[in-house]
Design an enzyme around this catalytic site. Structure first.
Site, mmCIF file in Angstrom:
data_model
loop_
_atom_site.group_PDB
_atom_site.id
_atom_site.type_symbol
_atom_site.label_atom_id
_atom_site.label_comp_id
_atom_site.label_asym_id
_atom_site.label_seq_id
_atom_site.Cartn_x
_atom_site.Cartn_y
_atom_site.Cartn_z
ATOM 1 C CD GLN A 227 -2.983 -0.434 -0.314
ATOM 2 O OE1 GLN A 227 -3.065 0.733 -0.663
ATOM 3 N NE2 GLN A 227 -3.555 -1.415 -0.999
ATOM 4 C CB SER A 228 4.297 1.882 -1.186
ATOM 5 O OG SER A 228 5.069 3.013 -1.530
#
Ligand SMILES: *Cc1c(COP(=O)(O)O)cnc(C)c1O
Length: 329
Positions: free
Chosen positions: A73-74
């Site tokens: 989920q960067s």
């Protein structure tokens, strides 16, 4: 002061500086917010400011392919993918942790932006670095000119973007008639905090930057911020120096680990939403929010202080099932 450094325009800046009067009154402080959640680049966030300088450097060096890394989920990976798309570069994202088939939140946007996704399979920085090397060599062998951006875009090239951020709040503060005693923000890979502190030094402000760690232990993060701040001041050709005492980090709000919310972060998410209509993200800015609320309660931030909460973005992760996306081991 940054005129000698190449930069492309990716972010909607200056981002808004707003007052948070209802939450400020509840806490007994003068509270403002810097809206770097609204930097525009593919739904915004703090990485846009760093990418303005990183992408310019990549273009100067003739790159046609960007490589970077992060968790699934960067936000940094998503914004790098957007910057690459805008400049017609290929983008490869190397994710720590096991492969995830469901595309939600940032991962959905990465694919939509045309990035190529690679999963390392484990959450081990050494193996991630090895995968990056391997991928870079393979692309090189295919004739591509790669440019590797570190985790979070956190090197001196990127961090100077936050010196610009400080210049913005000086101008905006003059317009509003306010100066700040404290800046509070979510601190992960050291770049934002190093850049903010470099900016404070460069412009000679009297202001404490309080980093709320979202992952790393205090000693490690503080050391990394110090070293990166030294490098950032050098890159910006600023003579003023940083000392280890300038680095303030709290790691008390991390909870079980990176990407995992805590009862206090969930509460802060709700408080900002209900009192101010401001949406934080679940695992970066909500932890910074929890830190702010607690530091005021504990008296570490005194009543009446002028505090700037620097919103660093992260919105897309609100739309990803945490059970799928954050348990990467
Ligand atoms: C990356 C990120 C941070 C941390 O910034 P660093 O420069 O890595 O310390 C904070 N908040 C959000 C939403 C982020 O995506």
């Amino acid at each position: 002061m940054l005129e000698h450094l190449p930069r492309v325009k990716l972010a909607h800046t200056p981002t808004a500086l707003e007052e948070l009067p209802r939450l400020g009154e509840l806490l007994g402080i003068d509270l403002y917010i810097k809206r770097d959640d609204s930097t525009g680049l593919a739904m915004g966030g703090n990485k846009a400011r760093k990418l303005e300088y990183l992408l310019a450097d990549a273009l100067v060096k003739g790159a046609d392919t960007l490589l970077t890394t992060g968790g699934p989920q960067s936000n940094h990976c998503r914004m790098t993918a957007a910057a690459a798309a805008k400049y017609g570069l290929e983008c490869h994202l190397v994710f720590s942790g096991r492969p995830i088939d469901v595309r939600q939140g940032n991962l959905y946007l990465d694919e939509l932006l045309g990035a190529k996704l690679h999963f390392v399979g484990v959450d081990d920085p050494v193996l991630v670095a090895a995968k990056m090397e391997e991928l870079s060599s393979a692309l090189h062998a295919q004739g591509r000119k790669t440019y590797t951006i570190p985790l979070g875009g956190s090197n001196p090239i990127g961090a100077v973007g936050y010196i610009r951020g400080i210049a913005e709040i000086i101008t905006q503060g003059q317009e509003e008639g306010v100066t700040f005693d404290y800046i509070v923000h979510a601190s992960g890979s050291a770049g934002t905090q190093a850049g903010l502190i470099a900016g404070i030094k460069a412009y000679g402000l009297v202001c404490r930057v309080i980093g709320i760690s979202v992952s790393r232990a205090k000693e490690r993060l503080a050391r990394e911020i110090y070293e990166l701040c030294v490098g950032t001041l050098a890159r910006a050709a600023v003579a003023e120096q940083v000392t280890p005492e300038d680095i303030v980090v709290y790691d008390e709000y991390v909870g079980a680990g990176y990407g995992l919310s805590t009862p206090a972060s969930s509460a802060a998410l709700g408080t900002f939403a209900v009192l101010e209509g401001v949406i934080l993200d679940p695992v970066y800015t909500a932890k910074a929010g929890a830190g702010l609320l607690d530091l005021v309660k504990q008296g570490f931030i005194p009543k009446g202080a002028k505090v700037l909460f620097w919103h660093t973005g992260g919105t897309p992760a609100l739309f990803a099932d945490p059970a799928i996306h954050w348990t990467s081991k």
